[in-house]
Scaffold this motif. Structure first.
Motif, short mmCIF file in Angstrom:
data_model
loop_
_atom_site.label_atom_id
_atom_site.label_comp_id
_atom_site.label_asym_id
_atom_site.label_seq_id
_atom_site.Cartn_x
_atom_site.Cartn_y
_atom_site.Cartn_z
N LEU A 1 43.97 43.74 27.17
CA LEU A 1 43.11 44.31 27.16
C LEU A 1 41.74 43.23 26.72
N ALA A 2 41.68 43.25 25.36
CA ALA A 2 40.46 42.96 24.25
C ALA A 2 40.62 41.52 24.54
N ARG A 3 41.44 41.40 24.81
CA ARG A 3 41.30 39.75 24.78
C ARG A 3 41.24 39.40 25.56
N ASP A 4 41.92 39.56 27.06
CA ASP A 4 41.48 39.32 28.63
C ASP A 4 39.65 39.83 28.73
N ALA A 5 39.10 40.75 28.41
CA ALA A 5 37.69 40.41 28.35
C ALA A 5 37.14 39.77 27.88
N ALA A 6 37.70 39.67 26.56
CA ALA A 6 36.30 38.58 25.18
C ALA A 6 36.67 37.13 26.46
N ASN A 7 38.16 36.71 26.48
CA ASN A 7 38.32 36.20 27.20
C ASN A 7 37.32 35.83 28.64
N LYS A 8 36.49 36.61 29.71
CA LYS A 8 36.11 36.68 30.33
C LYS A 8 34.81 36.24 30.18
N VAL A 9 34.45 36.72 29.00
CA VAL A 9 32.78 36.47 28.52
C VAL A 9 32.43 35.42 28.37
N ILE A 10 33.44 34.72 27.25
CA ILE A 10 33.66 33.44 26.90
C ILE A 10 33.98 31.92 28.40
N GLN A 11 34.30 32.59 29.01
CA GLN A 11 34.71 31.61 29.68
C GLN A 11 33.60 31.60 31.20
N SER A 12 32.44 33.17 30.84
CA SER A 12 31.66 32.63 32.49
C SER A 12 30.93 31.63 32.06
N GLY A 13 30.90 31.24 30.78
CA GLY A 13 29.87 29.91 30.45
C GLY A 13 28.28 30.54 30.71
N ALA A 14 28.09 32.20 30.22
CA ALA A 14 26.15 32.03 30.35
C ALA A 14 25.73 31.98 28.87
N ARG A 15 26.83 32.38 28.00
CA ARG A 15 26.18 32.01 26.03
C ARG A 15 26.86 30.82 25.63
N GLU A 16 26.40 30.84 24.67
CA GLU A 16 27.52 29.31 23.96
C GLU A 16 26.76 29.70 22.41
N LEU A 17 27.78 29.38 21.60
CA LEU A 17 27.71 29.21 20.06
C LEU A 17 26.29 28.60 19.96
N GLU A 18 25.21 28.49 19.21
CA GLU A 18 24.44 28.04 18.75
C GLU A 18 25.01 26.79 17.70
N LEU B 1 26.99 44.97 38.17
CA LEU B 1 25.44 44.13 37.66
C LEU B 1 26.12 42.56 38.23
N ALA B 2 24.73 42.40 38.42
CA ALA B 2 25.16 40.90 38.45
C ALA B 2 26.09 40.19 37.68
N ALA B 3 26.45 38.92 38.20
CA ALA B 3 26.80 37.96 37.52
C ALA B 3 26.39 37.85 36.43
N THR B 4 26.25 37.29 35.04
CA THR B 4 25.22 36.68 33.91
C THR B 4 24.78 35.22 34.06
N ASP B 5 23.85 35.23 33.77
CA ASP B 5 23.21 33.77 34.02
C ASP B 5 23.35 33.42 32.52
N ALA B 6 22.38 32.46 32.19
CA ALA B 6 22.74 31.49 30.87
C ALA B 6 20.58 31.79 30.85
N GLY B 7 20.45 31.80 31.79
CA GLY B 7 18.37 32.70 31.58
C GLY B 7 18.07 33.97 31.30
#
Length: 450
Positions: free
Chosen positions: A241-258, A208-214
């Motif tokens: 591995l759970a930590r690293d995967a979660a960290n990868k999602v956070i670090q991607s910056g495509a999603r952010e907390l409301e 899958l392509a890298a996630t974009d905020a849009g």
């Protein structure tokens, strides 16, 4: 591709694979097209893929079925099921019969969606080369998450005995287009099903392509695959591995907390905090969480009533403590008030809590410290920052932040907890194989206790 096809997804329901594999095995499809016609062009495959999404978002699947089944089984009267549907009442009371029509629908509809994904994966050579990786990644994502949910409900929890001996669910990775003896599959082991889930989601993540905020979160993205992998690894107790995967999602910056907790659920499930959701509109899709959790004033049935036992868990000043609505002197969560709102499956707040838990267990601080991650969630909830944190505090924060969203049974089982007086591995907390499937497929073995 998706925006063009989104509203013609129902067309895929009559394409090859309209009936589930390993379900309804004694009934041939009443509407089908020859596979050489149905899967002959790149456009055909994309329509079939949209049909797989349509199946994934079915009201008995990720349109709410997986979520409320897990919540009902895990509930110890923090919520009261007061509806008239006996099949749902059985689940909430942990007295499921093999004739339960709700669990049968979840089984059959899940395998139907898996079959559609299998049809897509069988015809990738037809897909335009520029789209092929994306199409394969999305189909693998759909199949992977469905098998993950199925094995959690119908198999023993990971680590409850021998994963290689414990029975999971039948694994079907090729299309079922006509019924032969080979289609009466035995149940694969829990180990084998998890291996298939990880294989599908890992490949989806790479394709899958890298996630974009849009990006539209109602379709699989790289972050969605990574987030689901984080859930899989957490269930297995593979905290690194759970930590690293979660960290990868956070670090991607495509999603952010409301900025506020209420905003997560104020936009019909379309908050940018949500990593993956299932689409609902006034033309297609069902939000079963609204159906059962919302009162009649919000087009629901008002079946699930929140009790003081739950609200007493929140600290004073926690905005989540007041995120409820009252109707007919009963309390209901405000998370699912939009009848046509998309149904959230996984959101960024969960990734912060997973990273916090895994770092805490491992004594690491990958991405951030457990204290900082927990305080980020607490601050958003209107609470003061903690000075120190322990595992119990992290797990409590997870329970309150993700309440009613479908995570409760998983968290109890992986932490070897209790549901009232029932231990995590009680037979009643594992769903029985539907009797209709047992009658049809003599290769199936029933779960203990049924």
């Amino acid at each position: 591709m998706h925006k063009i096809l989104k509203h013609i997804a129902p067309l895929a329901l009559i394409i090859v694979g309209a009936s589930a594999c390993d379900s309804k095995l004694d009934v041939l499809p009443t509407q089908s097209l020859d596979e050489n016609l149905a899967l002959s062009t790149s456009q055909d495959i994309k329509v079939t893929l949209n049909g797989a999404y349509d199946g994934l978002g079915d009201g008995d699947v990720y349109g709410g079925g997986f979520q409320f089944t897990g919540e009902f089984l895990a509930d110890d009267r923090e919520a009261l099921f007061g509806g008239t549907f006996s099949n749902l009442d059985e689940i909430w009371r942990k007295t499921i019969t093999t004739g339960n029509t709700q669990t049968l629908a979840t089984w059959q509809d899940s395998y139907s969606a898996i079959n559609r994904a299998n049809n897509v994966l069988s015809a990738l050579s037809v897909v335009d080369e520029a789209d092929r990786a994306q199409v394969e990644g999305e189909a693998r994502f759909i199949r992977g998450v469905l098998y993950f949910e199925l094995v959690k409900l119908w198999g023993k929890a990971w680590g409850d005995g021998d994963n290689n001996a414990n029975l999971g669910v039948p694994l079907v990775t090729t299309p079922t287009r006509s019924i032969t003896d080979e289609d009466y599959r035995t149940r694969a082991s829990v180990q084998a099903v998890y291996a298939q889930v990880i294989d599908d989601l890992t490949k989806a993540e790479s394709l899958l392509a890298a996630t974009d905020a849009g990006d539209d979160a109602s379709y699989a993205t790289r972050d969605a695959a990574t987030a689901m992998l984080s859930r899989v690894y957490l269930m297995q107790g593979n905290y690194a591995l759970a930590r690293d995967a979660a960290n990868k999602v956070i670090q991607s910056g495509a999603r952010e907390l409301e900025g506020s907790f209420a905003d997560v659920f104020a936009t019909g499930g379309e908050s940018n905090e949500i990593i993956f959701r299932t689409a609902v509109s006034d033309q297609d899709g069902v939000n079963s969480m609204n159906t059962y959790y919302a009162p009649a004033t919000f087009q629901g049935r008002g079946d699930v009533r929140v009790q003081i036992k739950h609200t007493d868990l929140y600290e004073a000043g926690d905005v989540r403590k007041t995120f409820f609505t009252t109707a007919s002197n009963r309390l209901f969560t405000r998370k699912f008030l939009d009848q046509f709102g998309d149904v959230p499956v996984v959101r960024l707040a969960e990734m912060y809590l997973t990273r916090a838990e895994a770092n805490q267990r491992l004594g690491t601080a990958i991405g951030s410290t457990p204290l900082a991650d927990v305080n980020r969630i607490r601050t958003r909830a209107g609470l003061g920052a903690l000075g120190t944190v322990n595992l119990a505090a992290i797990l409590k924060e997870r329970k309150l932040e993700l309440a009613f969203e479908g995570n409760q049974l998983d968290d109890i089982k992986r932490n070897k907890g209790m549901v009232g007086t029932k231990p995590f591995n009680d037979n009643s907390l594992v769903v029985p194989i539907p009797q209709r499937e047992m009658d049809t497929n003599k290769s199936l073995v029933q779960n203990p206790g049924y």
